[in-house]
Design a protein around this motif. Structure first.
Motif, PDB file in Angstrom:
ATOM      1  N   ASN A 124       0.829  -1.198   0.000  1.00  0.00           N
ATOM      2  CA  ASN A 124       0.000   0.000   0.000  1.00  0.00           C
ATOM      3  C   ASN A 124       0.870   1.258   0.000  1.00  0.00           C
ATOM      4  O   ASN A 124       2.082   1.192   0.215  1.00  0.00           O
ATOM      5  N   TYR A 125       0.222   2.391  -0.202  1.00  0.00           N
ATOM      6  CA  TYR A 125       0.935   3.658  -0.304  1.00  0.00           C
ATOM      7  C   TYR A 125       1.660   4.001   1.002  1.00  0.00           C
ATOM      8  O   TYR A 125       2.784   4.524   0.963  1.00  0.00           O
ATOM      9  N   ALA A 126       1.050   3.729   2.136  1.00  0.00           N
ATOM     10  CA  ALA A 126       1.677   4.058   3.423  1.00  0.00           C
ATOM     11  C   ALA A 126       3.025   3.348   3.571  1.00  0.00           C
ATOM     12  O   ALA A 126       4.003   3.942   4.053  1.00  0.00           O
ATOM     13  N   GLN A 127       3.103   2.097   3.165  1.00  0.00           N
ATOM     14  CA  GLN A 127       4.379   1.370   3.215  1.00  0.00           C
ATOM     15  C   GLN A 127       5.411   2.034   2.310  1.00  0.00           C
ATOM     16  O   GLN A 127       6.585   2.162   2.672  1.00  0.00           O
ATOM     17  N   ALA A 128       4.990   2.458   1.133  1.00  0.00           N
ATOM     18  CA  ALA A 128       5.903   3.116   0.201  1.00  0.00           C
ATOM     19  C   ALA A 128       6.428   4.426   0.785  1.00  0.00           C
ATOM     20  O   ALA A 128       7.624   4.722   0.686  1.00  0.00           O
ATOM     21  N   ALA A 129       5.552   5.207   1.398  1.00  0.00           N
ATOM     22  CA  ALA A 129       5.948   6.506   1.946  1.00  0.00           C
ATOM     23  C   ALA A 129       7.025   6.350   3.010  1.00  0.00           C
ATOM     24  O   ALA A 129       7.999   7.108   3.043  1.00  0.00           O
TER      25      ALA A 129
END
Length: 168
Positions: A113-118
């Protein structure tokens, strides 16, 4: 690991996919900071997606003069199997280029998900862009160490022929 050290200039190409621009910008910032810390020069090119990163590195290797490469991108799992294809094929292609002797730091994020990427892209948190640059620099240092070891390639001494004769 401690930072790699160099006695001659180093030139690195950062190949980034800005599909998630803010993630890409953070990855690039982390990579540039790591390269700057050792005085390495760098260029940055952008490609549409993670699958194009290995191709761009292959082209640069054939047509330019970089010592190493930093691959930066982000693949977030979606609803289809395309995620698996992109993750596996981009990683495999980078590994094959590395096995051919290219010095590549793989910073292509593969996340759920995006949170992991951030978190992984943030230069003040996990700094995977900086980690990829550090990996490329360590491989460049190894290449220079082993390439300049003073060891000859091929027949460095006389060749012993049948009958005890030698040739130079």
């Amino acid at each position: 690991m401690p930072r790699a050290e160099f006695d001659k200039p180093v030139k690195v190409l950062i190949v980034a996919s800005p599909y998630y621009k803010d993630i890409s910008d953070n990855q690039i910032a982390g990579a540039v900071a790591e390269l700057d810390a050792v005085g390495a020069g760098h260029d940055i090119v952008h490609v549409p997606g993670a699958l194009e990163i290995p191709t761009a590195i292959g082209i640069a290797e054939r047509l330019s003069n970089f010592d190493g490469y930093v691959a930066l991108g982000c693949v977030i799992r979606g609803e289809t199997t395309h995620y698996d294809t992109v993750c596996n094929d981009s990683s495999r292609a980078l590994q094959l280029l590395g096995l051919q002797g290219l010095c590549i730091g793989n910073g292509i994020l593969t996340v759920e998900n995006y949170a992991q990427a951030a978190v992984r892209a943030d230069p003040k948190d996990q700094n995977k862009g900086g980690g990829a640059a550090a990996a490329a620099l360590h491989l460049i240092a190894l290449t220079r160490k082993w390439g300049n070891s003073g060891q000859s390639v091929g027949f460095a001494s006389d060749i012993l022929l049948a009958g005890g004769k030698t040739t130079a």
